[in-house]
Scaffold this motif. Structure first.
Motif, PDB file in Angstrom:
ATOM      1  N   LYS A   3     -59.671  64.502  -3.306  1.00  0.00           N
ATOM      2  CA  LYS A   3     -59.810  63.101  -2.926  1.00  0.00           C
ATOM      3  C   LYS A   3     -58.472  62.473  -2.526  1.00  0.00           C
ATOM      4  O   LYS A   3     -58.391  61.748  -1.535  1.00  0.00           O
ATOM      5  CB  LYS A   3     -60.445  62.314  -4.067  1.00  0.00           C
ATOM      6  N   PHE A   6     -57.449  63.503   0.992  1.00  0.00           N
ATOM      7  CA  PHE A   6     -58.194  62.803   2.039  1.00  0.00           C
ATOM      8  C   PHE A   6     -57.743  61.349   2.164  1.00  0.00           C
ATOM      9  O   PHE A   6     -57.696  60.816   3.276  1.00  0.00           O
ATOM     10  CB  PHE A   6     -59.696  62.889   1.786  1.00  0.00           C
ATOM     11  N   GLU A   7     -57.396  60.732   1.066  1.00  0.00           N
ATOM     12  CA  GLU A   7     -56.854  59.365   1.125  1.00  0.00           C
ATOM     13  C   GLU A   7     -55.519  59.361   1.854  1.00  0.00           C
ATOM     14  O   GLU A   7     -55.243  58.457   2.648  1.00  0.00           O
ATOM     15  CB  GLU A   7     -56.697  58.796  -0.282  1.00  0.00           C
ATOM     16  N   ILE A   9     -54.569  61.568   4.150  1.00  0.00           N
ATOM     17  CA  ILE A   9     -54.868  61.796   5.562  1.00  0.00           C
ATOM     18  C   ILE A   9     -55.291  60.483   6.209  1.00  0.00           C
ATOM     19  O   ILE A   9     -54.822  60.119   7.285  1.00  0.00           O
ATOM     20  CB  ILE A   9     -55.965  62.874   5.734  1.00  0.00           C
ATOM     21  N   ARG A  10     -56.180  59.764   5.554  1.00  0.00           N
ATOM     22  CA  ARG A  10     -56.659  58.481   6.082  1.00  0.00           C
ATOM     23  C   ARG A  10     -55.494  57.504   6.250  1.00  0.00           C
ATOM     24  O   ARG A  10     -55.364  56.862   7.297  1.00  0.00           O
ATOM     25  CB  ARG A  10     -57.724  57.889   5.151  1.00  0.00           C
ATOM     26  N   GLN A  24     -62.459  61.093  10.304  1.00  0.00           N
ATOM     27  CA  GLN A  24     -63.574  61.782   9.639  1.00  0.00           C
ATOM     28  C   GLN A  24     -63.565  63.278   9.949  1.00  0.00           C
ATOM     29  O   GLN A  24     -63.760  64.112   9.057  1.00  0.00           O
ATOM     30  CB  GLN A  24     -64.908  61.174  10.073  1.00  0.00           C
ATOM     31  N   TYR A  26     -60.939  65.107  10.912  1.00  0.00           N
ATOM     32  CA  TYR A  26     -59.784  65.711  10.256  1.00  0.00           C
ATOM     33  C   TYR A  26     -60.096  65.997   8.793  1.00  0.00           C
ATOM     34  O   TYR A  26     -59.811  67.088   8.289  1.00  0.00           O
ATOM     35  CB  TYR A  26     -58.562  64.793  10.363  1.00  0.00           C
ATOM     36  N   CYS A  27     -60.694  65.035   8.102  1.00  0.00           N
ATOM     37  CA  CYS A  27     -61.032  65.232   6.685  1.00  0.00           C
ATOM     38  C   CYS A  27     -62.043  66.358   6.518  1.00  0.00           C
ATOM     39  O   CYS A  27     -61.914  67.192   5.620  1.00  0.00           O
ATOM     40  CB  CYS A  27     -61.554  63.938   6.069  1.00  0.00           C
ATOM     41  N   SER A  28     -63.020  66.410   7.388  1.00  0.00           N
ATOM     42  CA  SER A  28     -64.032  67.457   7.332  1.00  0.00           C
ATOM     43  C   SER A  28     -63.417  68.836   7.586  1.00  0.00           C
ATOM     44  O   SER A  28     -63.683  69.798   6.848  1.00  0.00           O
ATOM     45  CB  SER A  28     -65.127  67.174   8.364  1.00  0.00           C
ATOM     46  N   SER A  31     -61.161  69.848   4.707  1.00  0.00           N
ATOM     47  CA  SER A  31     -61.987  70.239   3.561  1.00  0.00           C
ATOM     48  C   SER A  31     -62.474  71.677   3.723  1.00  0.00           C
ATOM     49  O   SER A  31     -62.403  72.490   2.794  1.00  0.00           O
ATOM     50  CB  SER A  31     -63.169  69.286   3.426  1.00  0.00           C
ATOM     51  N   LEU A  76     -52.355  67.693   8.551  1.00  0.00           N
ATOM     52  CA  LEU A  76     -52.214  67.818   7.092  1.00  0.00           C
ATOM     53  C   LEU A  76     -50.823  68.332   6.722  1.00  0.00           C
ATOM     54  O   LEU A  76     -50.143  67.744   5.878  1.00  0.00           O
ATOM     55  CB  LEU A  76     -53.287  68.764   6.539  1.00  0.00           C
TER      56      LEU A  76
END
Length: 112
Positions: A3, A6-7, A9-10, A24, A26-28, A31, A76
Motif C-alpha cells: 500500500k 502505491f501511495e 507512486i500516486r 492506475q 502504473y500501480c496495476s 503490483s 517505480l
C-alpha cells in the motif's frame, strides 16, 4: 501489502500531473511485477526488472505491452525507490511498423 508503495507512486505521479488512468495502470503493472518477483521492495535490483521483462517478451507480449510494463517499473525504480535505471540493461522493445499498402499503376488506372 504494498500500500505504501502505491501511495508513493500516486504522489510522484501527481507531482508530474500524470493522468489518473496512467497512475492506475502504473500501480496495476507494478503490483503484477512485485507479485511475480516475490521479493521485498528493498531487495529489488535492476536484474529483477530485466528478468521480468525478458519473461514477458518470451511469453509473446506485444512491444507496446512490454514497453508499458517497462515504463511503470522504470517509474517505480527511478522516482519512488531512487534506484539508478540503465536503459542499456533494460531496453525498450522496438515497435513493429508496417508500411502502408500502395496501389499499383494498373489499380490506380482502374479506379480512374
Amino acid at each position: 501489502m504494498y500500500k505504501d508503495i502505491f501511495e508513493s507512486i500516486r504522489n510522484e505521479a501527481e507531482k508530474r500531473n500524470l493522468r489518473e488512468r496512467t497512475i492506475q495502470l502504473y500501480c496495476s503493472d507494478v503490483s503484477y511485477f512485485l507479485r511475480w518477483i516475490g521479493k521485498n521492495v528493498s531487495d529489488l535490483t535492476l536484474e529483477d526488472a530485466e528478468s521480468f521483462l525478458t519473461a514477458k517478451r518470451l511469453e509473446g507480449r506485444s512491444p507496446e505491452t512490454h514497453n508499458h510494463y517497462r515504463s511503470a517499473i522504470k517509474f517505480l525504480y527511478k522516482k519512488v525507490l531512487k534506484i539508478v535505471w540503465d536503459d542499456d540493461t533494460v531496453p525498450a522493445m522496438k515497435r513493429e511498423r508496417n508500411l502502408p499498402a500502395v496501389l499499383s499503376r494498373n489499380e490506380i488506372n482502374a479506379i480512374i
